[in-house]
Design a protein around this motif. Structure first.
Motif, PDB file in Angstrom:
ATOM      1  N   GLY A  15       5.328  -6.353  72.355  1.00 16.26           N
ATOM      2  CA  GLY A  15       6.646  -6.608  71.738  1.00 16.26           C
ATOM      3  C   GLY A  15       7.805  -6.370  72.835  1.00 16.26           C
ATOM      4  O   GLY A  15       7.615  -5.870  73.679  1.00 16.26           O
ATOM      5  N   GLY A 304       7.768   2.931  70.505  1.00 22.33           N
ATOM      6  CA  GLY A 304       8.576   1.466  68.984  1.00 22.33           C
ATOM      7  C   GLY A 304       6.838   2.084  68.467  1.00 22.33           C
ATOM      8  O   GLY A 304       6.274   3.228  67.989  1.00 22.33           O
ATOM      9  N   VAL A 318      13.394  -2.423  65.596  1.00 27.82           N
ATOM     10  CA  VAL A 318      13.514  -3.019  66.906  1.00 27.82           C
ATOM     11  C   VAL A 318      14.341  -2.192  67.474  1.00 27.82           C
ATOM     12  O   VAL A 318      14.087  -1.418  68.250  1.00 27.82           O
ATOM     13  CB  VAL A 318      14.037  -4.518  66.412  1.00 27.82           C
ATOM     14  CG1 VAL A 318      14.367  -4.884  68.580  1.00 27.82           C
ATOM     15  CG2 VAL A 318      12.862  -5.391  65.665  1.00 27.82           C
TER      16      VAL A 318
HETATM   17  P1  FAD Z   1       4.969  -4.582  67.597  1.00 25.82           P
HETATM   18  O1  FAD Z   1       6.290  -6.048  67.563  1.00 25.82           O
HETATM   19  O2  FAD Z   1       4.239  -5.066  66.906  1.00 25.82           O
HETATM   20  O3  FAD Z   1       4.472  -5.640  69.158  1.00 25.82           O
HETATM   21  C1  FAD Z   1       2.986  -4.753  70.079  1.00 25.82           C
HETATM   22  C2  FAD Z   1       2.290  -5.338  70.351  1.00 25.82           C
HETATM   23  O4  FAD Z   1       1.417  -5.104  70.998  1.00 25.82           O
HETATM   24  C3  FAD Z   1       1.748  -7.517  70.428  1.00 25.82           C
HETATM   25  O5  FAD Z   1       2.512  -8.170  70.210  1.00 25.82           O
HETATM   26  C4  FAD Z   1       0.262  -6.848  69.814  1.00 25.82           C
HETATM   27  O6  FAD Z   1      -0.284  -8.669  70.092  1.00 25.82           O
HETATM   28  C5  FAD Z   1       0.271  -6.224  71.506  1.00 25.82           C
HETATM   29  N1  FAD Z   1      -1.415  -5.110  71.241  1.00 25.82           N
HETATM   30  C6  FAD Z   1      -1.144  -4.841  70.002  1.00 25.82           C
HETATM   31  N2  FAD Z   1      -2.278  -3.843  70.742  1.00 25.82           N
HETATM   32  C7  FAD Z   1      -2.434  -3.609  72.134  1.00 25.82           C
HETATM   33  C8  FAD Z   1      -3.722  -4.280  72.838  1.00 25.82           C
HETATM   34  N3  FAD Z   1      -5.101  -3.313  72.615  1.00 25.82           N
HETATM   35  N4  FAD Z   1      -3.886  -4.171  74.035  1.00 25.82           N
HETATM   36  C9  FAD Z   1      -2.757  -4.910  74.662  1.00 25.82           C
HETATM   37  N5  FAD Z   1      -2.004  -5.927  73.486  1.00 25.82           N
HETATM   38  C10 FAD Z   1      -2.091  -5.257  72.153  1.00 25.82           C
HETATM   39  N6  FAD Z   1      12.572  -3.542  61.881  1.00 25.82           N
HETATM   40  C11 FAD Z   1      13.398  -4.456  62.056  1.00 25.82           C
HETATM   41  O7  FAD Z   1      14.261  -4.345  62.855  1.00 25.82           O
HETATM   42  N7  FAD Z   1      14.193  -5.460  61.218  1.00 25.82           N
HETATM   43  C12 FAD Z   1      13.175  -5.722  60.003  1.00 25.82           C
HETATM   44  O8  FAD Z   1      14.034  -6.545  59.467  1.00 25.82           O
HETATM   45  C13 FAD Z   1      12.666  -5.404  60.056  1.00 25.82           C
HETATM   46  N8  FAD Z   1      11.677  -5.766  58.886  1.00 25.82           N
HETATM   47  C14 FAD Z   1      10.221  -4.910  58.923  1.00 25.82           C
HETATM   48  C15 FAD Z   1       9.101  -5.800  57.209  1.00 25.82           C
HETATM   49  C16 FAD Z   1       8.381  -4.374  57.257  1.00 25.82           C
HETATM   50  C17 FAD Z   1       7.471  -5.463  55.980  1.00 25.82           C
HETATM   51  C18 FAD Z   1       7.607  -4.104  58.413  1.00 25.82           C
HETATM   52  C19 FAD Z   1       6.383  -3.247  58.630  1.00 25.82           C
HETATM   53  C20 FAD Z   1       8.667  -3.548  59.773  1.00 25.82           C
HETATM   54  C21 FAD Z   1      10.314  -3.980  60.007  1.00 25.82           C
HETATM   55  N9  FAD Z   1      10.269  -3.908  60.361  1.00 25.82           N
HETATM   56  C22 FAD Z   1      11.795  -4.268  60.721  1.00 25.82           C
HETATM   57  C23 FAD Z   1       9.783  -3.722  61.839  1.00 25.82           C
HETATM   58  C24 FAD Z   1       9.264  -3.886  63.301  1.00 25.82           C
HETATM   59  O9  FAD Z   1       8.282  -4.905  62.942  1.00 25.82           O
HETATM   60  C25 FAD Z   1       8.619  -3.281  64.143  1.00 25.82           C
HETATM   61  O10 FAD Z   1       9.166  -1.751  63.840  1.00 25.82           O
HETATM   62  C26 FAD Z   1       8.390  -3.441  65.507  1.00 25.82           C
HETATM   63  O11 FAD Z   1       8.115  -5.177  65.606  1.00 25.82           O
HETATM   64  C27 FAD Z   1       8.333  -2.517  66.358  1.00 25.82           C
HETATM   65  O12 FAD Z   1       8.231  -3.523  67.680  1.00 25.82           O
HETATM   66  P2  FAD Z   1       7.145  -2.680  68.567  1.00 25.82           P
HETATM   67  O13 FAD Z   1       7.106  -3.036  70.689  1.00 25.82           O
HETATM   68  O14 FAD Z   1       6.761  -1.385  68.916  1.00 25.82           O
HETATM   69  O15 FAD Z   1       5.820  -3.668  68.358  1.00 25.82           O
END
Ligand code: FAD
Length: 496
Positions: A15, A304, A318
């Protein structure tokens, strides 16, 4: 089992947090492996972005132009029907001098496309990206994390060793537990989100057609995010005490909630819910507001959603994901280069990340006080950021994600270039605000705050355009570190 490969860093999750940290470490010439359990592009919620992400972090990554070319909806600010004011009120990112000019917008993105661009960019920078690879175990050696085990698409199990493991696996995985400490769920933000996608929803009049629209109603609030001219992301965030509203069939529950919120119901009067493909499902999310007590341990760091997330209301997810990834990359790069000890380097990461999370936490607690009017939100933003010159400016900087005062986001050279464009743009934005103020007739546009902020904003931008000093990259605490000139490592503040 195949023999263990060796890397400098292994990142779990592709992500925005994972691809960002991987890219920033690879940019320093280190060997980085990124393991993603799904095949991209994959669905994710979190579509409304902040300027700090698209111009700050993406600028440093070198991917801003590609994002610009992707054709995402331009978001100039936000519109809210919130608090005691019955009429919607808006803010524009252009009000903050730090974001004015060509950087006074963000995007509403389809995360499948946005995340895919960032992950492909990591590959271009030399990251070994392996999709369909799920990490199943963290490999430890006494106090230290030394690598991970993962299963590939064929079911074969592999182990890899690395000097650092970055957990960027989001909020559903359990890998964060291996960093020690506990995940504490917020007592305050105990909400449930239910969301789907609509074709044919109405748009707000220009220049607000790309704004996120947030509408409070009795059971919580709605987001209305224009993803394209015709596609809209619509979600309700419902307080736990109304949990029965989201029981049963999610699609029915969402329709019933929309019927209870006349402004959203009206915008969707001629629209149809998408029922096929990746946007065809109505999804429910809960238990998403938490922070881990430990963000790192020797050999492992969380970024994240693996570390923390608060609430969708100000699109901070994000931003916190990519900003924490930048902070972690600086700490990793500094240790791998032999510049700093691990404890010192990661203490800086931890302090800055918690500081940014804390800013949003304190402000959002106030924002959820539906009995306040918007001027008190501005006041609250000033209280938690405590540096901007006015309440409205503080509010816009906080919600634009630049309150961290990070030198990389306000780097002098690019800021000067930007500010050369700004004087004229600001004047235009003032007249636009005046026009929209006439439509909306909200107190925001009639307030003294607005007038004085616009005047101050003009003065500050003109000063910057003429070569006035920009904010230095301050240490967050006495004796703390500051970003290096290229933004990719930490240095002692005296070296700046
Ligand atoms: P993620 O985007 O969740 O990416 C994590 C990745 O890790 C995924 O691709 C997954 O497949 C992978 N993964 C998981 N487990 C494993 C494993 N064991 N091995 C290998 N890969 C794995 N944020 C905003 O900025 N704007 C918004 O409008 C917004 N609206 C939201 C609405 C809701 C209802 C919610 C709940 C959240 C919202 N967010 C918003 C927050 C946003 O969705 C997250 O903060 C953001 O996606 C975090 O990014 P990340 O890279 O940390 O995690």
């Amino acid at each position: 089992m195949s023999s263990a490969e060796e890397f400098d860093v292994v990142v779990v999750g592709g992500g925005p947090s994972g691809s960002t940290v991987a890219s920033f470490v690879a940019k320093q010439g280190h060997r980085v492996l990124l393991l993603e359990k799904e095949s991209f592009p994959r669905y994710q919620i979190g579509e409304s972005l902040l300027p700090a992400t698209v111009h700050g972090v993406c600028g440093l990554l070198g991917v801003s132009e590609e994002i610009e070319r992707a054709g995402f909806t331009r978001k100039l600010g936000g519109t809210f029907r919130w608090g005691s004011s019955p009429e919607p009120w808006s803010f524009a990112f252009a009000i903050s001098p730090r974001m004015a000019g060509p950087t006074s917008h963000a995007y509403q993105v389809e995360r499948m496309k946005f995340d895919d661009i960032l992950l492909k960019h990591s590959r271009k920078l030399g990251v070994d990206v392996r999709e369909n690879c799920a990490v199943t175990e963290v490999v430890e050696d006494g106090e230290r994390v030394r690598g991970v085990a993962y299963t590939d698409a064929t079911g074969a199990r592999h182990t890899v060793s690395a000097r650092y493991v970055v957990d960027a696996s989001g909020n559903k995985s359990r890998i964060h537990r291996r960093a020690g400490g506990e995940r504490t769920y917020s007592d305050f933000f105990r909400n449930i989100a239910i969301f789907g996608y609509y074709e044919g929803g109405k748009r707000m009049p220009a220049p607000k057609q790309g704004n996120i629209f947030c509408v409070a109603f009795d059971e919580g609030w709605f987001w209305y995010i224009p993803l394209s001219d015709t596609l809209t992301s619509v979600g309700a965030v419902v307080n736990r005490e109304f949990a029965e509203s989201v029981q049963g069939d999610p699609a029915d529950a969402l329709s019933q909630l929309i019927a209870k919120c006349p402004r959203i119901d009206d915008l969707l009067a001629d629209a149809e819910r998408v029922t096929e493909g990746v946007y065809g499902q109505v999804r429910v999310r809960k238990d998403y507001s938490y922070s881990n007590s430990s963000y790192w341990r020797p050999g492992m760091v969380l970024v994240g959603d693996a570390a923390c997330f608060l609430d969708p209301v100000f699109s901070s997810g994000v931003h916190l994901a990519t900003y924490s990834a930048l902070l972690a990359a600086r700490s990793i790069n500094s240790v791998l280069a032999g510049d700093l000890g691990e404890e010192e380097s990661f203490a800086e990461f931890d302090a800055r990340y918690r500081h940014e999370f804390g800013l949003f936490y304190e402000f959002l607690v106030s924002f959820y006080d539906m009995n306040s009017n918007h001027e008190s939100y501005f006041w609250q933003a000033k209280k938690v950021t405590s540096f901007a010159d006015s309440e409205l400016e503080a509010f816009v900087e906080l919600v634009g994600g630049v309150a961290s005062l990070d030198g990389a986001f306000v780097d002098a050279e690019s800021a000067r270039t930007r500010f050369k464009h700004t004087a004229g743009e600001l004047e235009r934005s003032v007249s636009q605000v005046d026009r929209t103020g006439a439509d909306d007739a909200t107190p925001l546009y009639q307030s003294e705050i607005m007038g004085s902020v616009m005047e101050q904003g003009t003065q500050m931008q003109v000063q910057a355009a003429l070569g006035g000093d920009l904010d230095p990259a301050d240490a967050l605490f006495p004796g703390g570190l500051v970003p290096s000139a290229d933004g990719l490592r930490w240095v002692a503040s005296a070296e700046q």
